[in-house]
Design an enzyme around this catalytic site. Structure first.
Site, PDB file in Angstrom:
ATOM      1  CE1 TYR A  42      -3.046  -3.007   0.242  1.00  0.00           C
ATOM      2  CE2 TYR A  42      -3.546  -2.427   2.504  1.00  0.00           C
ATOM      3  CZ  TYR A  42      -3.744  -3.238   1.408  1.00  0.00           C
ATOM      4  OH  TYR A  42      -4.647  -4.280   1.482  1.00  0.00           O
ATOM      5  CG  HIS A  57      -1.001  -8.722  -0.469  1.00  0.00           C
ATOM      6  ND1 HIS A  57      -0.558  -7.428  -0.338  1.00  0.00           N
ATOM      7  CD2 HIS A  57      -2.332  -8.621  -0.654  1.00  0.00           C
ATOM      8  CE1 HIS A  57      -1.583  -6.588  -0.454  1.00  0.00           C
ATOM      9  NE2 HIS A  57      -2.660  -7.288  -0.651  1.00  0.00           N
TER      10      HIS A  57
END
Length: 283
Positions: free
Chosen positions: A52, A111
Protein backbone atom coordinates in the site's frame (compact mmCIF):
# COMPACT_ATOMS: atom_id res chain seq x y z
CA UNK A 1 -20.93 -5.69 18.96
CA UNK A 2 -20.45 -8.92 16.97
CA UNK A 3 -17.05 -10.52 17.44
CA UNK A 4 -14.71 -12.90 15.59
CA UNK A 5 -11.93 -15.01 17.08
CA UNK A 6 -8.62 -15.05 15.17
CA UNK A 7 -6.09 -17.36 16.75
CA UNK A 8 -7.05 -16.92 20.37
CA UNK A 9 -7.91 -13.22 20.10
CA UNK A 10 -11.53 -12.10 20.22
CA UNK A 11 -12.01 -9.03 18.00
CA UNK A 12 -14.92 -6.77 17.00
CA UNK A 13 -16.24 -7.94 13.63
CA UNK A 14 -15.51 -4.58 12.01
CA UNK A 15 -11.88 -3.56 11.55
CA UNK A 16 -10.13 -0.76 9.67
CA UNK A 17 -8.62 -1.05 6.20
CA UNK A 18 -5.90 1.30 4.93
CA UNK A 19 -5.61 0.66 1.19
CA UNK A 20 -4.96 3.97 -0.68
CA UNK A 21 -4.30 5.78 2.60
CA UNK A 22 -1.06 7.71 3.05
CA UNK A 23 -0.79 8.52 -0.66
CA UNK A 24 -1.58 12.24 -0.39
CA UNK A 25 0.27 14.26 2.29
CA UNK A 26 -2.52 16.85 2.20
CA UNK A 27 -4.94 14.26 3.61
CA UNK A 28 -2.63 12.89 6.31
CA UNK A 29 -4.27 14.63 9.27
CA UNK A 30 -7.73 13.62 8.13
CA UNK A 31 -6.69 10.00 7.54
CA UNK A 32 -5.04 9.80 10.95
CA UNK A 33 -8.22 11.21 12.46
CA UNK A 34 -10.24 8.56 10.60
CA UNK A 35 -8.15 5.71 12.02
CA UNK A 36 -8.41 7.15 15.51
CA UNK A 37 -12.16 7.68 15.14
CA UNK A 38 -12.55 4.03 14.22
CA UNK A 39 -10.53 2.95 17.26
CA UNK A 40 -12.52 5.25 19.51
CA UNK A 41 -15.75 3.74 18.16
CA UNK A 42 -14.55 0.29 19.20
CA UNK A 43 -12.48 -1.16 16.35
CA UNK A 44 -9.29 -2.98 17.30
CA UNK A 45 -7.96 -4.51 14.07
CA UNK A 46 -6.04 -2.36 11.59
CA UNK A 47 -5.12 -3.94 8.26
CA UNK A 48 -2.27 -2.64 6.12
CA UNK A 49 0.39 -3.99 3.72
CA UNK A 50 3.86 -3.24 2.42
CA UNK A 51 2.30 -2.85 -1.03
CA UNK A 52 0.00 0.00 0.00
CA UNK A 53 1.75 3.09 -1.26
CA UNK A 54 5.14 1.34 -1.03
CA UNK A 55 5.00 1.59 2.75
CA UNK A 56 3.22 4.93 3.03
CA UNK A 57 0.09 3.34 4.53
CA UNK A 58 2.23 1.51 7.09
CA UNK A 59 3.91 4.76 8.10
CA UNK A 60 0.52 6.48 8.35
CA UNK A 61 -0.69 3.72 10.68
CA UNK A 62 2.40 4.26 12.80
CA UNK A 63 1.65 7.96 13.12
CA UNK A 64 -2.01 7.29 13.92
CA UNK A 65 -1.05 4.93 16.74
CA UNK A 66 1.27 7.34 18.53
CA UNK A 67 -0.01 7.61 22.08
CA UNK A 68 -1.80 4.25 22.00
CA UNK A 69 -0.64 1.25 24.01
CA UNK A 70 0.45 -1.55 21.67
CA UNK A 71 -2.02 -3.94 23.29
CA UNK A 72 -4.94 -1.71 22.29
CA UNK A 73 -4.68 -2.64 18.62
CA UNK A 74 -4.46 -5.81 16.55
CA UNK A 75 -2.09 -5.09 13.68
CA UNK A 76 -2.27 -6.95 10.38
CA UNK A 77 0.36 -6.59 7.65
CA UNK A 78 1.01 -8.41 4.37
CA UNK A 79 4.05 -9.59 2.46
CA UNK A 80 4.23 -9.28 -1.32
CA UNK A 81 4.66 -12.50 -3.36
CA UNK A 82 8.10 -11.35 -4.55
CA UNK A 83 9.23 -11.22 -0.92
CA UNK A 84 7.46 -14.35 0.30
CA UNK A 85 10.52 -16.59 0.29
CA UNK A 86 13.31 -17.69 2.59
CA UNK A 87 15.75 -15.11 1.19
CA UNK A 88 13.66 -11.95 1.43
CA UNK A 89 10.72 -12.38 3.79
CA UNK A 90 12.40 -11.51 7.09
CA UNK A 91 14.00 -8.35 5.68
CA UNK A 92 10.63 -7.36 4.22
CA UNK A 93 8.94 -8.00 7.55
CA UNK A 94 11.57 -5.98 9.41
CA UNK A 95 11.03 -3.01 7.11
CA UNK A 96 7.28 -3.17 7.65
CA UNK A 97 7.80 -3.32 11.42
CA UNK A 98 10.01 -0.24 11.21
CA UNK A 99 7.45 1.57 9.06
CA UNK A 100 4.66 0.98 11.56
CA UNK A 101 6.93 1.43 14.56
CA UNK A 102 6.24 -1.83 16.35
CA UNK A 103 8.15 -4.91 17.46
CA UNK A 104 5.63 -7.43 16.17
CA UNK A 105 2.51 -7.91 14.06
CA UNK A 106 -0.44 -9.79 15.47
CA UNK A 107 -1.11 -11.24 12.02
CA UNK A 108 1.04 -11.43 8.88
CA UNK A 109 -0.57 -12.40 5.58
CA UNK A 110 0.80 -13.82 2.34
CA UNK A 111 -0.79 -11.18 0.09
CA UNK A 112 -1.43 -13.41 -2.92
CA UNK A 113 0.23 -16.41 -4.50
CA UNK A 114 3.40 -15.93 -6.49
CA UNK A 115 6.08 -18.16 -7.98
CA UNK A 116 7.66 -19.26 -4.70
CA UNK A 117 6.75 -22.84 -3.79
CA UNK A 118 4.02 -22.78 -1.15
CA UNK A 119 6.04 -25.07 1.11
CA UNK A 120 8.89 -22.53 1.24
CA UNK A 121 6.56 -19.64 2.03
CA UNK A 122 4.78 -21.60 4.76
CA UNK A 123 8.06 -22.75 6.28
CA UNK A 124 9.33 -19.17 6.47
CA UNK A 125 6.07 -17.89 7.96
CA UNK A 126 6.23 -20.53 10.67
CA UNK A 127 9.90 -19.72 11.33
CA UNK A 128 9.13 -16.02 11.69
CA UNK A 129 6.24 -16.82 13.99
CA UNK A 130 8.69 -18.70 16.23
CA UNK A 131 10.88 -15.56 16.45
CA UNK A 132 8.00 -13.57 17.93
CA UNK A 133 8.00 -10.97 15.16
CA UNK A 134 4.57 -12.23 14.12
CA UNK A 135 2.08 -13.85 16.46
CA UNK A 136 0.04 -15.58 13.77
CA UNK A 137 0.02 -15.80 10.00
CA UNK A 138 -2.57 -16.20 7.29
CA UNK A 139 -3.19 -15.85 3.58
CA UNK A 140 -5.02 -13.50 1.26
CA UNK A 141 -6.69 -13.94 -2.12
CA UNK A 142 -6.70 -17.73 -1.79
CA UNK A 143 -9.34 -19.74 -3.66
CA UNK A 144 -10.67 -23.13 -2.55
CA UNK A 145 -7.98 -25.08 -4.43
CA UNK A 146 -5.27 -22.86 -2.92
CA UNK A 147 -6.60 -23.45 0.58
CA UNK A 148 -6.77 -27.20 0.05
CA UNK A 149 -3.17 -27.21 -1.18
CA UNK A 150 -2.17 -25.08 1.80
CA UNK A 151 -3.76 -27.57 4.19
CA UNK A 152 -1.78 -30.41 2.59
CA UNK A 153 1.49 -28.45 2.89
CA UNK A 154 3.62 -29.21 5.98
CA UNK A 155 2.80 -26.57 8.58
CA UNK A 156 0.03 -25.09 6.43
CA UNK A 157 -2.60 -25.89 9.03
CA UNK A 158 -1.09 -23.13 11.21
CA UNK A 159 -2.83 -20.58 8.96
CA UNK A 160 -5.46 -18.76 11.03
CA UNK A 161 -7.29 -16.65 8.44
CA UNK A 162 -7.92 -16.08 4.73
CA UNK A 163 -8.65 -12.58 3.43
CA UNK A 164 -10.79 -12.43 0.30
CA UNK A 165 -12.93 -9.88 -1.51
CA UNK A 166 -16.50 -10.27 -0.27
CA UNK A 167 -19.55 -8.03 -0.34
CA UNK A 168 -23.25 -8.34 -1.08
CA UNK A 169 -22.65 -7.67 -4.76
CA UNK A 170 -19.77 -10.16 -5.01
CA UNK A 171 -20.79 -13.41 -3.32
CA UNK A 172 -18.70 -15.87 -5.34
CA UNK A 173 -16.78 -17.25 -2.35
CA UNK A 174 -20.02 -18.45 -0.80
CA UNK A 175 -20.13 -21.32 -3.30
CA UNK A 176 -17.03 -23.16 -2.13
CA UNK A 177 -14.45 -20.99 -0.34
CA UNK A 178 -16.51 -19.86 2.64
CA UNK A 179 -18.03 -23.31 3.32
CA UNK A 180 -14.52 -24.84 3.32
CA UNK A 181 -13.26 -22.23 5.75
CA UNK A 182 -16.25 -22.72 8.03
CA UNK A 183 -15.63 -26.47 8.05
CA UNK A 184 -12.01 -25.83 9.08
CA UNK A 185 -13.08 -23.13 11.57
CA UNK A 186 -10.90 -20.64 9.69
CA UNK A 187 -12.23 -17.06 9.87
CA UNK A 188 -12.72 -14.98 6.72
CA UNK A 189 -11.47 -11.40 6.58
CA UNK A 190 -13.62 -9.60 4.02
CA UNK A 191 -11.91 -6.84 2.09
CA UNK A 192 -13.85 -4.38 -0.06
CA UNK A 193 -16.99 -5.16 2.00
CA UNK A 194 -18.81 -2.15 0.57
CA UNK A 195 -17.26 -2.55 -2.90
CA UNK A 196 -14.39 -0.10 -2.40
CA UNK A 197 -12.18 -0.01 -5.45
CA UNK A 198 -15.15 -0.61 -7.76
CA UNK A 199 -16.80 2.75 -8.41
CA UNK A 200 -19.56 1.36 -10.61
CA UNK A 201 -20.18 -1.47 -8.15
CA UNK A 202 -20.43 0.95 -5.24
CA UNK A 203 -22.87 3.16 -7.13
CA UNK A 204 -24.99 0.16 -8.10
CA UNK A 205 -25.22 -0.93 -4.47
CA UNK A 206 -25.77 2.47 -2.88
CA UNK A 207 -28.59 3.19 -5.34
CA UNK A 208 -30.27 -0.20 -4.88
CA UNK A 209 -33.88 0.24 -3.78
CA UNK A 210 -33.89 -2.70 -1.34
CA UNK A 211 -30.69 -1.62 0.40
CA UNK A 212 -31.92 1.96 0.59
CA UNK A 213 -35.26 0.91 2.07
CA UNK A 214 -33.60 -1.22 4.74
CA UNK A 215 -31.18 1.58 5.58
CA UNK A 216 -34.06 3.99 5.96
CA UNK A 217 -35.95 1.57 8.20
CA UNK A 218 -32.97 1.37 10.57
CA UNK A 219 -32.05 5.05 10.13
CA UNK A 220 -28.53 4.12 9.07
CA UNK A 221 -26.49 4.43 5.86
CA UNK A 222 -26.53 1.91 3.02
CA UNK A 223 -22.87 1.24 3.80
CA UNK A 224 -23.79 0.21 7.33
CA UNK A 225 -26.42 -2.19 5.99
CA UNK A 226 -23.87 -3.74 3.62
CA UNK A 227 -21.39 -4.18 6.47
CA UNK A 228 -24.03 -5.71 8.74
CA UNK A 229 -24.87 -8.14 5.93
CA UNK A 230 -21.21 -9.17 5.44
CA UNK A 231 -20.76 -10.01 9.14
CA UNK A 232 -24.23 -11.56 9.53
CA UNK A 233 -22.75 -15.03 10.03
CA UNK A 234 -20.10 -16.16 12.53
CA UNK A 235 -16.43 -16.15 11.60
CA UNK A 236 -16.45 -13.16 9.23
CA UNK A 237 -14.69 -9.88 9.96
CA UNK A 238 -14.96 -6.90 7.58
CA UNK A 239 -12.23 -4.30 7.01
CA UNK A 240 -13.79 -1.27 5.29
CA UNK A 241 -11.51 1.62 4.39
CA UNK A 242 -12.43 5.27 4.71
CA UNK A 243 -10.52 8.52 5.07
CA UNK A 244 -13.52 10.24 6.70
CA UNK A 245 -13.63 10.17 10.52
CA UNK A 246 -17.44 10.22 10.58
CA UNK A 247 -17.64 7.31 8.15
CA UNK A 248 -15.06 5.35 10.17
CA UNK A 249 -17.21 5.73 13.25
CA UNK A 250 -20.34 4.68 11.36
CA UNK A 251 -18.58 1.66 9.87
CA UNK A 252 -17.64 0.35 13.31
CA UNK A 253 -21.14 1.04 14.63
CA UNK A 254 -22.47 -1.31 11.93
CA UNK A 255 -21.18 -4.10 14.17
CA UNK A 256 -24.19 -3.42 16.38
CA UNK A 257 -26.71 -3.55 13.51
CA UNK A 258 -28.78 -6.72 13.20
CA UNK A 259 -30.88 -7.27 10.09
CA UNK A 260 -34.25 -8.96 10.47
CA UNK A 261 -35.02 -12.33 8.94
CA UNK A 262 -37.38 -10.64 6.48
CA UNK A 263 -34.71 -8.13 5.47
CA UNK A 264 -32.22 -10.94 4.89
CA UNK A 265 -34.79 -12.70 2.70
CA UNK A 266 -35.30 -9.51 0.68
CA UNK A 267 -31.57 -9.13 0.20
CA UNK A 268 -31.23 -12.77 -0.79
CA UNK A 269 -33.86 -12.27 -3.49
CA UNK A 270 -32.12 -9.12 -4.72
CA UNK A 271 -28.59 -10.55 -4.53
CA UNK A 272 -28.92 -14.34 -4.80
CA UNK A 273 -26.35 -16.86 -3.63
CA UNK A 274 -24.18 -18.19 -6.51
CA UNK A 275 -25.25 -21.58 -7.82
CA UNK A 276 -21.96 -22.49 -9.50
CA UNK A 277 -18.24 -21.95 -9.13
CA UNK A 278 -17.05 -18.43 -9.99
CA UNK A 279 -13.53 -17.07 -10.54
CA UNK A 280 -12.10 -15.62 -7.35
CA UNK A 281 -12.80 -11.88 -7.32
CA UNK A 282 -9.73 -9.72 -6.69
CA UNK A 283 -8.83 -6.04 -6.89
Amino acid sequence: MKTVTIGKTVLPAIGLGTWHMGDDPRREKQEIAAIRAGLTAGAQLIDTAEMYGDGRAERLVGKALQGYAREQVYLVDKVLPANANAVRMEASLDQSLRNVGTDYFDLYLYHWRGSTPLEETVSELNRLQATGKIRHWGVSNFDRADLEELWQTPGGDQCVVNQDLYNIGERGIEYDVLPWQQAQKMPLMAYSPVAQGDTLGTQRLTNNRVLRAIAQAHQVSVFQVMLAWVIRQPGVIAIPQTSQPEHAQQNVQAGDLYLTEQELIQLQQEFPTPTQKQPLAMI
